[in-house]
Write an enzyme that holds these catalytic residues in place. Structure first.
Site, PDB file in Angstrom:
ATOM      1  N   GLY A 108       0.816  -1.211   0.000  1.00 32.26           N
ATOM      2  CA  GLY A 108       0.000   0.000   0.000  1.00 32.26           C
ATOM      3  C   GLY A 108       0.846   1.255   0.000  1.00 32.26           C
ATOM      4  O   GLY A 108       0.531   2.240   0.675  1.00 32.26           O
TER       5      GLY A 108
ATOM      6  N   ASN B  88       1.423   3.499  -2.284  1.00 31.57           N
ATOM      7  CA  ASN B  88       1.118   4.591  -3.211  1.00 31.57           C
ATOM      8  C   ASN B  88       0.356   5.751  -2.593  1.00 31.57           C
ATOM      9  O   ASN B  88       0.175   6.788  -3.231  1.00 31.57           O
ATOM     10  CB  ASN B  88       0.326   4.059  -4.411  1.00 31.57           C
ATOM     11  CG  ASN B  88      -1.010   3.471  -3.997  1.00 31.57           C
ATOM     12  OD1 ASN B  88      -1.026   2.434  -3.339  1.00 31.57           O
ATOM     13  ND2 ASN B  88      -2.115   4.108  -4.354  1.00 31.57           N
TER      14      ASN B  88
ATOM     15  N   GLY C 131      -1.175   7.726   1.450  1.00 37.35           N
ATOM     16  CA  GLY C 131      -1.311   7.753   2.900  1.00 37.35           C
ATOM     17  C   GLY C 131      -0.043   7.389   3.645  1.00 37.35           C
ATOM     18  O   GLY C 131       1.065   7.818   3.315  1.00 37.35           O
TER      19      GLY C 131
ATOM     20  N   SER D 201      -4.282  -1.006  14.582  1.00 39.07           N
ATOM     21  CA  SER D 201      -5.108   0.167  14.873  1.00 39.07           C
ATOM     22  C   SER D 201      -5.617   0.067  16.297  1.00 39.07           C
ATOM     23  O   SER D 201      -5.779  -1.035  16.843  1.00 39.07           O
ATOM     24  CB  SER D 201      -6.295   0.233  13.908  1.00 39.07           C
ATOM     25  OG  SER D 201      -7.279   1.140  14.366  1.00 39.07           O
TER      26      SER D 201
ATOM     27  N   TYR E 238     -13.712  -4.694  10.868  1.00 34.71           N
ATOM     28  CA  TYR E 238     -12.444  -3.973  10.841  1.00 34.71           C
ATOM     29  C   TYR E 238     -11.668  -4.203  12.134  1.00 34.71           C
ATOM     30  O   TYR E 238     -10.466  -4.505  12.108  1.00 34.71           O
ATOM     31  CB  TYR E 238     -12.703  -2.477  10.641  1.00 34.71           C
ATOM     32  CG  TYR E 238     -11.440  -1.635  10.698  1.00 34.71           C
ATOM     33  CD1 TYR E 238     -10.467  -1.752   9.709  1.00 34.71           C
ATOM     34  CD2 TYR E 238     -11.233  -0.725  11.734  1.00 34.71           C
ATOM     35  CE1 TYR E 238      -9.302  -0.985   9.764  1.00 34.71           C
ATOM     36  CE2 TYR E 238     -10.079   0.041  11.786  1.00 34.71           C
ATOM     37  CZ  TYR E 238      -9.121  -0.086  10.799  1.00 34.71           C
ATOM     38  OH  TYR E 238      -7.973   0.676  10.856  1.00 34.71           O
TER      39      TYR E 238
END
Length: 310
Positions: A21, A23, A25, A150, A175
């Site tokens: 990931g 690309n 943030g 998280s 999540y």
């Protein structure tokens, strides 16, 4: 540990890292910082076009950066296997694997292998990727694996009796389950590797409330335009900059003071903002039994087995 900043990151010249990931943030910031420190970074992304655009932007800032885009779809175990095979053919070291890519609070979707999408991408895809790169991780001196979790793990429970959410789906609970899985995976891998004398460090980190666009993406997938706008406002008013959110990840990935099995996050208000400190997951959420059961289930679902006596 005081106010640890990007200026404290040591030279990474000669090291090779994979960032999933990469690309946008947190992944993009992490890629930029470690490549600026001399690390060769493989930007492992589902959309290679967007990743290549991001790479070009990073090269404008640092033309000497060593950056390579490789396609990786964590929602497809075949893609994970092909990525790993290609990487292992071309590289002889892997100093750092940052399992960053993720989805948050999306409507019910299934991966190509039939897994609930958040659990499939956030945990199972990364579990399989790590396993298929494990031979090189163990051969590389002082290698590290960093799993991005998280604070939402506190609302998660591993639904061993309904791991694919065949019953009533709750996007936020799904999540939370995936983020709890990241922590359990970290603990179990660290303990298994340590028990056989491997020097691999396995760590977890969370960004607090960072402006990473995850909230917006989830709202977009739900078709909730007002929530997209509300998410942007909330990010502007409350969220810390993405650069600050990336600091715990960078600390876990690069600091000599980061410890095996450690979990790092912001040290400010409610763990949502500030400079990185060592954090601790909710005790009642983490147990040896849950770790072992999740590991065995993950091996079964992905067909990838490592650090196992079987």
């Amino acid at each position: 540990m005081g106010k640890w900043t990007m200026g404290d990151i040591p030279s990474m010249t000669g090291k090779v890292a994979i960032v999933t990931g990469a690309n946008s943030g947190l992944g993009l910031i992490t890629t930029k910082i470690i490549s600026d420190k001399g690390c060769e970074v493989i930007m492992a992304c589902r959309n290679s076009g967007k990743a290549d655009d991001a790479r070009k932007e990073l090269l404008k800032c640092n033309p000497d950066a060593s950056l390579r885009v490789m396609e990786l779809d964590l929602a497809d175990l075949t893609s994970v296997r092909i990525f790993a095979e290609l990487f292992l053919r071309e590289y002889r070291q892997l100093d750092l694997l940052i399992n960053n890519a993720g989805l948050m609070a999306i409507p019910l979707r299934r991966t190509k292998d039939g897994f609930e999408m958040q659990f499939g991408v956030n945990h199972l895809g990364h579990f399989a990727l790590t396993g298929q790169l494990f031979s090189l991780l163990r051969e590389t001196k002082d290698s590290r694996v960093v799993n991005v979790s998280s604070s939402a793990h506190i609302i998660g429970n591993i639904r061993f009796d309904d791991i694919h959410w065949e019953k009533k789906y709750r996007k936020w609970l799904a999540y939370g389950m995936s983020k709890l899985a990241n922590i359990l995976f970290t603990h179990e891998m660290a303990e298994r590797a340590s028990s056989i004398g491997l020097e691999i460090k396995v760590l977890a980190a969370h960004p607090g409330y960072a402006d990473s666009r995850l909230i917006e993406k989830g709202a977009e997938m739900n078709g909730r335009i007002l929530l997209v706008k509300a998410g942007r406002v909330a990010n502007w008013l409350v969220a810390q900059r993405t650069e600050m959110g990336a600091l715990p990840i960078l600390y876990a990935a690069t600091s000599p003071g980061a410890v095996n099995r450690g979990y790092y996050g912001p040290g400010g208000f409610a763990g949502m903002r500030g400079y990185p400190v060592r954090s601790y997951p909710r005790n009642r959420k983490v147990s040896k039994d849950a770790q072992s059961r999740l590991w065995e289930l993950s091996e079964k679902l992905t067909g990838v087995s490592y650090l196992s006596s079987q």
